[in-house]
Design a protein around this motif. Structure first.
Motif, PDB file in Angstrom:
ATOM      1  N   PRO A   1       0.737  -1.019   0.054  1.00  0.00           N
ATOM      2  CA  PRO A   1      -0.039  -0.113   0.030  1.00  0.00           C
ATOM      3  C   PRO A   1       0.803   1.343   0.011  1.00  0.00           C
ATOM      4  O   PRO A   1       0.433   2.202  -0.553  1.00  0.00           O
ATOM      5  CB  PRO A   1      -0.869   0.053   1.279  1.00  0.00           C
ATOM      6  CG  PRO A   1      -0.080  -1.176   2.148  1.00  0.00           C
ATOM      7  CD  PRO A   1       0.578  -2.093   1.301  1.00  0.00           C
ATOM      8  N   HIS A   2       2.024   1.091   0.534  1.00  0.00           N
ATOM      9  CA  HIS A   2       2.642   2.524   0.580  1.00  0.00           C
ATOM     10  C   HIS A   2       4.281   1.995   0.270  1.00  0.00           C
ATOM     11  O   HIS A   2       4.864   1.420   1.190  1.00  0.00           O
ATOM     12  CB  HIS A   2       2.667   3.106   2.193  1.00  0.00           C
ATOM     13  CG  HIS A   2       1.382   3.562   2.440  1.00  0.00           C
ATOM     14  ND1 HIS A   2       0.413   2.818   3.130  1.00  0.00           N
ATOM     15  CD2 HIS A   2       0.554   4.724   1.934  1.00  0.00           C
ATOM     16  CE1 HIS A   2      -0.562   3.277   3.404  1.00  0.00           C
ATOM     17  NE2 HIS A   2      -0.746   4.688   2.680  1.00  0.00           N
ATOM     18  N   SER A   3       4.888   2.747  -0.515  1.00  0.00           N
ATOM     19  CA  SER A   3       6.311   2.575  -0.874  1.00  0.00           C
ATOM     20  C   SER A   3       6.920   3.889  -1.486  1.00  0.00           C
ATOM     21  O   SER A   3       6.078   4.791  -2.223  1.00  0.00           O
ATOM     22  CB  SER A   3       6.348   1.488  -2.052  1.00  0.00           C
ATOM     23  OG  SER A   3       7.554   1.458  -2.650  1.00  0.00           O
ATOM     24  N   ARG A   4       8.211   3.941  -1.044  1.00  0.00           N
ATOM     25  CA  ARG A   4       8.806   5.142  -1.432  1.00  0.00           C
ATOM     26  C   ARG A   4       9.774   4.755  -2.605  1.00  0.00           C
ATOM     27  O   ARG A   4      10.718   5.669  -3.025  1.00  0.00           O
ATOM     28  CB  ARG A   4       9.284   5.894  -0.213  1.00  0.00           C
ATOM     29  CG  ARG A   4       8.651   6.650   0.574  1.00  0.00           C
ATOM     30  CD  ARG A   4       9.334   7.458   1.617  1.00  0.00           C
ATOM     31  NE  ARG A   4       8.177   8.177   2.464  1.00  0.00           N
ATOM     32  CZ  ARG A   4       7.847   9.389   2.077  1.00  0.00           C
ATOM     33  NH1 ARG A   4       8.149   9.990   0.904  1.00  0.00           N
ATOM     34  NH2 ARG A   4       6.646   9.890   2.854  1.00  0.00           N
TER      35      ARG A   4
ATOM     36  N   VAL B   1       4.887   8.663  -2.285  1.00  0.00           N
ATOM     37  CA  VAL B   1       4.513   7.519  -1.636  1.00  0.00           C
ATOM     38  C   VAL B   1       3.416   6.894  -2.525  1.00  0.00           C
ATOM     39  O   VAL B   1       2.554   7.635  -3.034  1.00  0.00           O
ATOM     40  CB  VAL B   1       4.041   7.775  -0.368  1.00  0.00           C
ATOM     41  CG1 VAL B   1       3.357   6.454   0.239  1.00  0.00           C
ATOM     42  CG2 VAL B   1       4.872   8.540   0.486  1.00  0.00           C
ATOM     43  N   ARG B   2       3.747   5.718  -2.875  1.00  0.00           N
ATOM     44  CA  ARG B   2       2.791   4.992  -3.848  1.00  0.00           C
ATOM     45  C   ARG B   2       2.448   3.468  -3.560  1.00  0.00           C
ATOM     46  O   ARG B   2       3.167   2.869  -2.827  1.00  0.00           O
ATOM     47  CB  ARG B   2       3.691   4.699  -5.311  1.00  0.00           C
ATOM     48  CG  ARG B   2       4.506   6.287  -5.937  1.00  0.00           C
ATOM     49  CD  ARG B   2       4.999   5.810  -6.830  1.00  0.00           C
ATOM     50  NE  ARG B   2       4.050   5.779  -7.977  1.00  0.00           N
ATOM     51  CZ  ARG B   2       3.687   6.757  -8.762  1.00  0.00           C
ATOM     52  NH1 ARG B   2       3.993   7.961  -8.399  1.00  0.00           N
ATOM     53  NH2 ARG B   2       2.773   6.716  -9.790  1.00  0.00           N
ATOM     54  N   ALA B   3       1.031   3.238  -3.978  1.00  0.00           N
ATOM     55  CA  ALA B   3       0.903   1.717  -3.797  1.00  0.00           C
ATOM     56  C   ALA B   3       1.587   1.193  -5.049  1.00  0.00           C
ATOM     57  O   ALA B   3       1.796   1.578  -5.979  1.00  0.00           O
ATOM     58  CB  ALA B   3      -0.799   1.800  -3.923  1.00  0.00           C
ATOM     59  N   VAL B   4       1.910  -0.192  -4.739  1.00  0.00           N
ATOM     60  CA  VAL B   4       2.585  -0.991  -5.696  1.00  0.00           C
ATOM     61  C   VAL B   4       1.903  -2.244  -6.226  1.00  0.00           C
ATOM     62  O   VAL B   4       1.685  -3.138  -4.909  1.00  0.00           O
ATOM     63  CB  VAL B   4       4.206  -1.206  -5.286  1.00  0.00           C
ATOM     64  CG1 VAL B   4       4.550  -1.893  -6.684  1.00  0.00           C
ATOM     65  CG2 VAL B   4       5.005  -0.041  -5.012  1.00  0.00           C
TER      66      VAL B   4
ATOM     67  N   SER C   1      -6.069   6.656  -1.379  1.00  0.00           N
ATOM     68  CA  SER C   1      -5.869   7.793  -2.106  1.00  0.00           C
ATOM     69  C   SER C   1      -5.447   9.221  -1.386  1.00  0.00           C
ATOM     70  O   SER C   1      -4.748  10.153  -1.881  1.00  0.00           O
ATOM     71  CB  SER C   1      -6.971   8.224  -3.176  1.00  0.00           C
ATOM     72  OG  SER C   1      -8.277   8.414  -2.618  1.00  0.00           O
ATOM     73  N   ASP C   2      -5.825   9.324  -0.182  1.00  0.00           N
ATOM     74  CA  ASP C   2      -5.585  10.452   0.977  1.00  0.00           C
ATOM     75  C   ASP C   2      -3.974  10.318   1.360  1.00  0.00           C
ATOM     76  O   ASP C   2      -3.436  11.105   1.859  1.00  0.00           O
ATOM     77  CB  ASP C   2      -6.368  10.615   1.945  1.00  0.00           C
ATOM     78  CG  ASP C   2      -7.742  11.004   1.648  1.00  0.00           C
ATOM     79  OD1 ASP C   2      -7.910  11.665   0.380  1.00  0.00           O
ATOM     80  OD2 ASP C   2      -8.558  10.728   2.227  1.00  0.00           O
TER      81      ASP C   2
ATOM     82  N   GLU D   1     -10.733   7.314 -13.159  1.00  0.00           N
ATOM     83  CA  GLU D   1     -11.967   7.944 -13.141  1.00  0.00           C
ATOM     84  C   GLU D   1     -12.288   8.509 -11.711  1.00  0.00           C
ATOM     85  O   GLU D   1     -13.264   9.409 -11.647  1.00  0.00           O
ATOM     86  CB  GLU D   1     -12.816   6.855 -13.372  1.00  0.00           C
ATOM     87  CG  GLU D   1     -12.924   6.457 -15.133  1.00  0.00           C
ATOM     88  CD  GLU D   1     -13.821   5.344 -15.156  1.00  0.00           C
ATOM     89  OE1 GLU D   1     -13.956   5.373 -16.429  1.00  0.00           O
ATOM     90  OE2 GLU D   1     -14.223   4.553 -14.398  1.00  0.00           O
ATOM     91  N   ARG D   2     -11.687   7.955 -10.801  1.00  0.00           N
ATOM     92  CA  ARG D   2     -11.945   8.091  -9.235  1.00  0.00           C
ATOM     93  C   ARG D   2     -11.106   8.968  -8.323  1.00  0.00           C
ATOM     94  O   ARG D   2     -11.485   9.325  -7.283  1.00  0.00           O
ATOM     95  CB  ARG D   2     -12.243   6.630  -8.646  1.00  0.00           C
ATOM     96  CG  ARG D   2     -13.667   6.173  -9.449  1.00  0.00           C
ATOM     97  CD  ARG D   2     -13.961   4.769  -8.736  1.00  0.00           C
ATOM     98  NE  ARG D   2     -13.998   4.580  -7.445  1.00  0.00           N
ATOM     99  CZ  ARG D   2     -14.097   3.624  -6.671  1.00  0.00           C
ATOM    100  NH1 ARG D   2     -13.527   2.276  -7.248  1.00  0.00           N
ATOM    101  NH2 ARG D   2     -14.219   3.396  -5.400  1.00  0.00           N
ATOM    102  N   THR D   3      -9.986   9.151  -8.820  1.00  0.00           N
ATOM    103  CA  THR D   3      -9.030   9.868  -8.201  1.00  0.00           C
ATOM    104  C   THR D   3      -8.068  10.634  -9.148  1.00  0.00           C
ATOM    105  O   THR D   3      -8.110  10.526 -10.278  1.00  0.00           O
ATOM    106  CB  THR D   3      -7.875   8.951  -7.347  1.00  0.00           C
ATOM    107  OG1 THR D   3      -6.975   8.241  -8.316  1.00  0.00           O
ATOM    108  CG2 THR D   3      -8.837   7.833  -6.575  1.00  0.00           C
TER     109      THR D   3
END
Ligand code: SF4
Length: 191
Positions: free
Chosen positions: A13-16, A22-25, A65-66, A94-96
């Motif tokens: 869920p959280h990677s740098r 910070v990104r989901a992978v 997404s927050d 479409e959603r974010t």
């Protein structure tokens, strides 16, 4: 009603270390390209990993997404399940306002020849393309080897943004699982 599914190797869920911020992978399961020296051979088996409903994965990413700037899809080979990957990226877009990076072993030429290339590339901000080549290993700027090409498909990121991404990270989750990731990951000792 049939729901689109994807064979998933793993999700972080959280990677740098897999793109700016910070990104989901999403690690897609399955790859037939067979690059010698591949760092992720456990992702090759198309019957490995788990079967996941695309909409449920999109919901999960939207729910983050927050706390993230974007999503990175890697593998395994994302474009060997490209309909599902496209469904994920379109659903997120479409959603974010999340950004999207896709890391593929296919070359840019091969990708451009796909009959659905235009629609496939449309929701992608950055595509990194090409087989991993051990002899050309560089492990910087999100490229595992020097032959890999970077395609900025929107104005969301610059080459400098990608060059500043850390090359390695170790993530410890609340369940005690340790994940080593990045373009130059630390090798963890087996249990
Ligand atoms: S494309 Fe990626 S996952 Fe597939 S063999 Fe090459 S390096 Fe490994």
């Amino acid at each position: 009603m049939l729901r689109a599914r994807i064979r998933l190797h793993s999700f972080l869920p959280h990677s740098r270390a897999n793109g700016p911020g910070v990104r989901a992978v999403v690690w897609v399961q399955g790859c037939s390209l067979g690059c010698p020296g591949c760092f992720n051979p456990e992702t090759h088996d198309v019957f490995g990993g788990e079967d996941v409903v695309v909409d449920e994965l999109v919901d999960r990413i939207v729910g983050l997404s927050d706390t993230i700037e974007g999503v990175t899809v890697t593998g395994g080979e994302p474009l060997e399940q490209r309909w599902a990957v496209q469904g994920i990226l379109v659903g997120i877009r479409e959603r974010t306002g999340l950004s999207s990076i896709v890391m593929s072993g296919f070359t840019w030429t091969e990708i451009r020849r796909l009959p659905d290339a235009a629609s496939l590339l449309e929701p992608i901000d950055v595509l990194i393309a090409g087989r991993f080549q051990t002899a050309g290993r560089i492990a910087i700027g999100m490229r595992g080897s020097a032959n890999k090409t970077i395609h900025l498909l929107s104005d969301r990121y610059t080459y400098d943004d990608l060059a500043s991404v850390v090359t390695s990270e170790i993530v410890l989750d609340v369940d005690g699982r340790i994940t080593a990731t990045g373009i130059d990951p630390v090798r963890l000792l087996a249990d």
